[in-house]
Write a protein that holds these residues in place. Structure first.
Motif: not given
Length: 469
Positions: A168-175, A157-159, A127-130, A133-138
């Motif tokens: 499938t993922i909701t909300p979508a990537s890139g939104v 911010l755009v992930p 999961f990367v913002i803009n 910035y990479t998220g830490a996933i638990d």
């Protein structure tokens, strides 16, 4: 006369050939081979889970729930071409922890079909913002935490999200999303479903920095970018900053405990003069780096960044205490590892926190870093030890001149990992210059399985824990 004899011989040969042809086509010599039978798998199921038959690849995939025991699965459906037979029968029990081959024969023809099972998976892997910035996933708690500079705000911010195949993922990537409050993301994949809670935290005062000459993390070379992405995803409160950012003074480093510089250069950085010529951006920032260090901040310096301590007063006034034995290859022509690469823990340092919890190989004295099928630039910044050249007759002489403590050595005794202990209010420094310390492989050979390479991230996390304790 000679021509007449040749004509007679030729006529005889032609007659014999015609006779042979007619004999081969006679009813008594027709082939018994049956080559007209189909060898298709028309339907297949395990434990009532229907498989998907792919005619083009002659493969069958059976989708299973996310958690399902595959050691003893029953063939509940097996439909094949009329008149065909198979090495597996309906009602048979199979261990499907690995793929199986169905050998289907019909007369004198046959086809092999590969059967594999695939568990439904609904995971977010990155999961990367803009794009920065990479998220830490638990994965157990299904939470994602992303740290961003306060200056960019949280409302738009755009992930960019990497998630399980076929899901499938909701909300979508890139939104674009408003992250002023936590946002939930739902991942669905057949029978599997996961809900992740994403929290974005704006920070004015980073706790850790990854530095480089590039204006953003995305502009780093692949080796440094891979390392930086790991840090942003695994070290809380961490950010990327350029040397220009440090010189500008816009970053509040009052809470920053550690700065990491991992510097790759294609072809290597061989010695003091080459470092001084190529690391101009870093050396223009040496006053800020020195002040950070002298105020108690720690430094983690890897690859050619290990030259820096001599330029910021760590080794006294002697700038010529930089690594004296350096080389490296280009990233796009990296060397293929035929097996594990390693360096050796220095005598007496086996219990150093840097080596905690590493994946062990045959020799407990070795730090194994790569696996077969990995491509490595072997970028090395080490100290040659010996009376032949370099100014360091032995390990004791190296420690006396540099003020450092040896942690790891190469096969020939060269110093490849070392530290400068904190003192007089100054921070600690760990340097790793071994060519085995490598984050990025531009490709992987067939059959590559990551095992020992996990030690790179384990070792790095150990360094952070040790330097910020």
């Amino acid at each position: 006369m000679k021509t007449k004899i040749l004509n007679i011989l030729c006529g005889c040969l032609i007659s014999c050939a015609i006779g042979v042809t007619f004999t081969a086509c006679s009813d008594d010599n027709v082939s018994d081979l049956r080559l007209d039978g189909d060898c298709l798998v028309e339907a297949f199921a395990l434990d009532q889970f229907q498989g998907t038959v792919n005619l083009a690849t002659r493969s069958i995939e059976v989708r299973l729930p996310e958690v399902y025991d595959t050691k003893a699965m029953t063939v509940t459906t097996l439909s094949i071409s009329e008149g065909a037979s198979c090495n597996v029968r309906q009602g048979e029990t199979l261990n499907m922890e690995a793929g199986r081959v169905l050998h289907v024969t019909n007369g004198d023809t046959y086809l092999d079909w590969t059967v594999n099972v695939r568990h439904d998976e609904a995971r977010i892997m990155q999961f990367v913002i803009n794009d920065i910035y990479t998220g830490a996933i638990d994965q157990e708690a299904k939470t994602i935490t992303v740290y961003v500079p306060a200056s960019i705000g949280l409302t738009d911010l755009v992930p960019t999200i990497t998630y399980s195949k076929d899901a499938t993922i909701t909300p979508a990537s890139g939104v674009a999303q408003d992250f002023t409050k936590p946002v939930t993301y739902t991942v669905k994949n057949n029978s599997a479903e996961s809900v992740y809670t994403v929290t974005v935290i704006a920070i004015d005062k980073p706790k850790a920095l990854f530095v480089g000459s590039a204006p953003t993390m995305n502009d780093l070379d692949p080796e440094a970018k891979e390392a930086c992405q790991w840090m942003l995803g695994n070290v809380g409160g961490s950010l990327y900053a350029s040397f220009s950012d440090l010189r500008s003074g816009t970053l509040d480093l009052s809470d920053c405990k550690i700065i990491w510089w991992h510097w790759h250069v294609d072809g290597g950085v061989d010695g003091h003069d080459v470092f001084a010529a190529k690391a101009t951006d870093a050396l223009e920032t040496k006053n800020e780096l020195r002040q950070f260090y002298e105020n108690g901040g720690s430094l983690f310096l890897t690859r050619y960044a290990t030259n820096l301590p001599s330029f910021i007063g760590v080794t006294g006034d002697d700038e010529w205490t930089t690594p004296n034995n350096c080389w490296g290859q280009n990233e796009d022509a990296a060397e293929l590892c035929g097996g594990p690469w390693s360096f050796r823990i220095f005598d007496g340092q086996n219990d150093h926190p840097l080596w905690a919890n590493l994946i062990a190989g045959d020799n407990p004295q070795e730090v194994y870093c790569t696996d077969a099928g990995y491509h490595i630039t072997n970028s090395t910044a080490q100290y040659h030890i010996g009376t032949d050249w370099g100014g360091y007759d032995n390990h004791a002489a190296w420690e006396a001149r540099t003020g450092g403590r040896i942690l790891g050595v190469g096969g020939d005794g060269a110093v490849v990992a070392w530290e400068y202990l904190p003192h007089d209010g100054r921070g600690g420094i760990i340097c790793i210059g071994s060519g085995c310390y490598d984050w990025y492989s531009y490709t992987f050979e067939a059959g590559y399985v990551e095992n020992f390479h996990k030690n790179i991230s384990i070792m790095t996390q150990n360094a952070f824990n040790y330097l910020t304790r």
